[in-house]
Design a protein around this motif. Sequence first.
Motif, PDB file in Angstrom:
ATOM      1  N   ASP A 113      49.326   5.227  21.556  1.00  0.00           N
ATOM      2  CA  ASP A 113      48.998   6.235  20.540  1.00  0.00           C
ATOM      3  C   ASP A 113      50.086   6.385  19.500  1.00  0.00           C
ATOM      4  O   ASP A 113      49.795   6.731  18.346  1.00  0.00           O
ATOM      5  CB  ASP A 113      48.729   7.582  21.213  1.00  0.00           C
ATOM      6  N   ILE A 114      51.336   6.101  19.846  1.00  0.00           N
ATOM      7  CA  ILE A 114      52.400   6.226  18.850  1.00  0.00           C
ATOM      8  C   ILE A 114      52.243   5.148  17.778  1.00  0.00           C
ATOM      9  O   ILE A 114      52.556   5.368  16.600  1.00  0.00           O
ATOM     10  CB  ILE A 114      53.801   6.186  19.505  1.00  0.00           C
ATOM     11  N   TYR A 115      51.725   3.979  18.153  1.00  0.00           N
ATOM     12  CA  TYR A 115      51.476   2.941  17.153  1.00  0.00           C
ATOM     13  C   TYR A 115      50.300   3.330  16.255  1.00  0.00           C
ATOM     14  O   TYR A 115      50.314   3.047  15.047  1.00  0.00           O
ATOM     15  CB  TYR A 115      51.223   1.595  17.836  1.00  0.00           C
ATOM     16  N   ARG A 116      49.286   3.956  16.832  1.00  0.00           N
ATOM     17  CA  ARG A 116      48.198   4.482  15.997  1.00  0.00           C
ATOM     18  C   ARG A 116      48.752   5.486  14.998  1.00  0.00           C
ATOM     19  O   ARG A 116      48.392   5.487  13.811  1.00  0.00           O
ATOM     20  CB  ARG A 116      47.136   5.147  16.878  1.00  0.00           C
ATOM     21  N   PHE A 117      49.626   6.338  15.468  1.00  0.00           N
ATOM     22  CA  PHE A 117      50.274   7.356  14.642  1.00  0.00           C
ATOM     23  C   PHE A 117      51.037   6.705  13.490  1.00  0.00           C
ATOM     24  O   PHE A 117      50.898   7.111  12.322  1.00  0.00           O
ATOM     25  CB  PHE A 117      51.205   8.163  15.551  1.00  0.00           C
ATOM     26  N   TYR A 118      51.818   5.674  13.792  1.00  0.00           N
ATOM     27  CA  TYR A 118      52.573   4.970  12.750  1.00  0.00           C
ATOM     28  C   TYR A 118      51.639   4.301  11.742  1.00  0.00           C
ATOM     29  O   TYR A 118      51.863   4.355  10.531  1.00  0.00           O
ATOM     30  CB  TYR A 118      53.481   3.909  13.382  1.00  0.00           C
ATOM     31  N   LEU A 119      50.601   3.626  12.248  1.00  0.00           N
ATOM     32  CA  LEU A 119      49.691   2.906  11.356  1.00  0.00           C
ATOM     33  C   LEU A 119      48.961   3.872  10.424  1.00  0.00           C
ATOM     34  O   LEU A 119      48.778   3.582   9.235  1.00  0.00           O
ATOM     35  CB  LEU A 119      48.688   2.092  12.171  1.00  0.00           C
ATOM     36  N   ASP A 120      48.544   5.017  10.936  1.00  0.00           N
ATOM     37  CA  ASP A 120      47.877   6.012  10.092  1.00  0.00           C
ATOM     38  C   ASP A 120      48.795   6.470   8.963  1.00  0.00           C
ATOM     39  O   ASP A 120      48.353   6.647   7.815  1.00  0.00           O
ATOM     40  CB  ASP A 120      47.445   7.210  10.934  1.00  0.00           C
ATOM     41  N   ILE A 121      50.066   6.660   9.268  1.00  0.00           N
ATOM     42  CA  ILE A 121      51.022   7.078   8.234  1.00  0.00           C
ATOM     43  C   ILE A 121      51.168   6.005   7.170  1.00  0.00           C
ATOM     44  O   ILE A 121      51.126   6.287   5.959  1.00  0.00           O
ATOM     45  CB  ILE A 121      52.388   7.394   8.881  1.00  0.00           C
ATOM     46  N   LEU A 122      51.336   4.746   7.587  1.00  0.00           N
ATOM     47  CA  LEU A 122      51.521   3.662   6.625  1.00  0.00           C
ATOM     48  C   LEU A 122      50.275   3.453   5.770  1.00  0.00           C
ATOM     49  O   LEU A 122      50.376   3.166   4.575  1.00  0.00           O
ATOM     50  CB  LEU A 122      51.889   2.375   7.356  1.00  0.00           C
ATOM     51  N   ARG A 123      49.117   3.586   6.357  1.00  0.00           N
ATOM     52  CA  ARG A 123      47.886   3.469   5.572  1.00  0.00           C
ATOM     53  C   ARG A 123      47.781   4.584   4.547  1.00  0.00           C
ATOM     54  O   ARG A 123      47.285   4.380   3.429  1.00  0.00           O
ATOM     55  CB  ARG A 123      46.672   3.486   6.506  1.00  0.00           C
ATOM     56  N   ASP A 124      48.255   5.747   4.884  1.00  0.00           N
ATOM     57  CA  ASP A 124      48.212   6.873   3.962  1.00  0.00           C
ATOM     58  C   ASP A 124      49.219   6.706   2.831  1.00  0.00           C
ATOM     59  O   ASP A 124      48.913   6.966   1.662  1.00  0.00           O
ATOM     60  CB  ASP A 124      48.483   8.172   4.728  1.00  0.00           C
ATOM     61  N   VAL A 125      50.421   6.234   3.159  1.00  0.00           N
ATOM     62  CA  VAL A 125      51.479   6.126   2.157  1.00  0.00           C
ATOM     63  C   VAL A 125      51.346   4.869   1.315  1.00  0.00           C
ATOM     64  O   VAL A 125      51.519   4.910   0.090  1.00  0.00           O
ATOM     65  CB  VAL A 125      52.862   6.154   2.841  1.00  0.00           C
ATOM     66  N   ASP A 126      51.042   3.735   1.947  1.00  0.00           N
ATOM     67  CA  ASP A 126      51.004   2.459   1.237  1.00  0.00           C
ATOM     68  C   ASP A 126      49.579   2.124   0.799  1.00  0.00           C
ATOM     69  O   ASP A 126      49.169   2.466  -0.298  1.00  0.00           O
ATOM     70  CB  ASP A 126      51.599   1.354   2.113  1.00  0.00           C
ATOM     71  N   HIS A 127      48.790   1.466   1.654  1.00  0.00           N
ATOM     72  CA  HIS A 127      47.396   1.177   1.302  1.00  0.00           C
ATOM     73  C   HIS A 127      46.603   0.956   2.580  1.00  0.00           C
ATOM     74  O   HIS A 127      47.169   0.635   3.636  1.00  0.00           O
ATOM     75  CB  HIS A 127      47.288  -0.029   0.361  1.00  0.00           C
ATOM     76  N   PRO A 128      45.272   1.105   2.527  1.00  0.00           N
ATOM     77  CA  PRO A 128      44.452   1.059   3.751  1.00  0.00           C
ATOM     78  C   PRO A 128      44.509  -0.259   4.504  1.00  0.00           C
ATOM     79  O   PRO A 128      44.265  -0.279   5.710  1.00  0.00           O
ATOM     80  CB  PRO A 128      43.034   1.341   3.230  1.00  0.00           C
ATOM     81  N   ASP A 129      44.816  -1.360   3.812  1.00  0.00           N
ATOM     82  CA  ASP A 129      44.842  -2.664   4.466  1.00  0.00           C
ATOM     83  C   ASP A 129      46.250  -3.101   4.847  1.00  0.00           C
ATOM     84  O   ASP A 129      46.506  -4.295   5.040  1.00  0.00           O
ATOM     85  CB  ASP A 129      44.204  -3.721   3.552  1.00  0.00           C
ATOM     86  N   VAL A 130      47.158  -2.170   4.949  1.00  0.00           N
ATOM     87  CA  VAL A 130      48.543  -2.496   5.261  1.00  0.00           C
ATOM     88  C   VAL A 130      48.632  -3.238   6.596  1.00  0.00           C
ATOM     89  O   VAL A 130      47.849  -2.994   7.520  1.00  0.00           O
ATOM     90  CB  VAL A 130      49.390  -1.200   5.293  1.00  0.00           C
ATOM     91  N   LEU A 131      49.572  -4.167   6.671  1.00  0.00           N
ATOM     92  CA  LEU A 131      49.839  -4.888   7.917  1.00  0.00           C
ATOM     93  C   LEU A 131      51.027  -4.246   8.614  1.00  0.00           C
ATOM     94  O   LEU A 131      52.073  -4.009   7.997  1.00  0.00           O
ATOM     95  CB  LEU A 131      50.136  -6.366   7.642  1.00  0.00           C
ATOM     96  N   MET A 132      50.863  -3.973   9.898  1.00  0.00           N
ATOM     97  CA  MET A 132      51.931  -3.362  10.691  1.00  0.00           C
ATOM     98  C   MET A 132      51.947  -3.986  12.080  1.00  0.00           C
ATOM     99  O   MET A 132      50.893  -4.258  12.661  1.00  0.00           O
ATOM    100  CB  MET A 132      51.714  -1.852  10.821  1.00  0.00           C
TER     101      MET A 132
END
Length: 361
Positions: A113-132
């Motif tokens: 869940d912490i990775y989901r948390f990180y990915l949601d943040i990056l999608r919000d700040v950068d762009h929806p198709d961000v690679l993480m």
Amino acid sequence: DPAVRQAEEKQLRASAERLRRFRPLAYCIGEEDSLTSYRAELDLCFAPATLAKFREHLKRKYHNDLAALNTHWATRFADWDSVTPMTSDEARVHGNFAPWAVHRTFMDDEWADIYRFYLDILRDVDHPDVLMGTSGTQIPTPHDGQDWYKLMPHLNWLSSYTYGHQDEMHLHFAEGKPYISAATGYGVSADRARSLLWNRLFHGNAGAIIFWWVAIQNPDLSFCQAGQDLGAVIGELRQGVGRLVFEADRQLDPVAVHYSMASMQASWIATGGMEAYSGALDAWWQALQSLGYQPQFISSRQIEQGVLTERGYKALVMPRSLALSALEQAQIDRMVAAGGVVLGNDVKVGAYDGDLAPNPA
């Protein structure tokens, strides 16, 4: 801990805001990540915030029925606030491993869940198709949190290690086609570089992370022989047959291999190590590939959801599958009734349920 998550979010948002204007190819969220340290066998976590959330999880799992938990765990907790998981040593003495295993599974959920948390943040700040993703990936064990079935929905890029059948786990449990670039370099020779990179291409890799510059360059910064060899092989992979393989989709056979974190937990706590489980998995995988099959990992949860019959699997391989939930058993029986076969090791399959409580004989 909500305070820790708030601090993590603040730091990640600030970093992503600073970096996004450079359009990074991917965000590497960690190196050689683990819930403990690599495969260190530590029964984390007993922090107050973790135990509070764990107890709420148990209330949902057992439908707020403390008596049901006590029956399943063979315990005598008087109230929910006193419910505490056991360490592996305590569970061995207790004779019922569920008070340990349910906590381990919960911690795997929290780690994913912490990775989901990180990915949601990056999608919000950068762009929806961000690679993480992460680099230096680890094999799944009962303590390190690396349950790839749970992790891969939140990771779409990896700089992976490839031992322990990780390439297949990453591919089989990903949502879509992840960008996987395994670590290579290390001063390998031409023949070794060609073997490594072509083999990884056929296992779904989309590139290579070269580790590290001193292994491919001379002191004057020209490429040494190892660097030249790697460059030549990478050139092969970027054109012709290599490019065709990269663009192609892998064709898998209707042969499933049971991916069961519960069975890994059971094998570890029963034997004191992962060698028996890993050896059984290695032997089955090598045998299947030697026979020309391209098998696929199928998780316990997927089996419970009915994918064996929905996808038309003809065989299920069960390497040391010591743990089976009632739902898994029912779906496996359904596959067999439809003409499928089950193959496994000479162990008591399903000796424990999906939470490692003893199954009736």
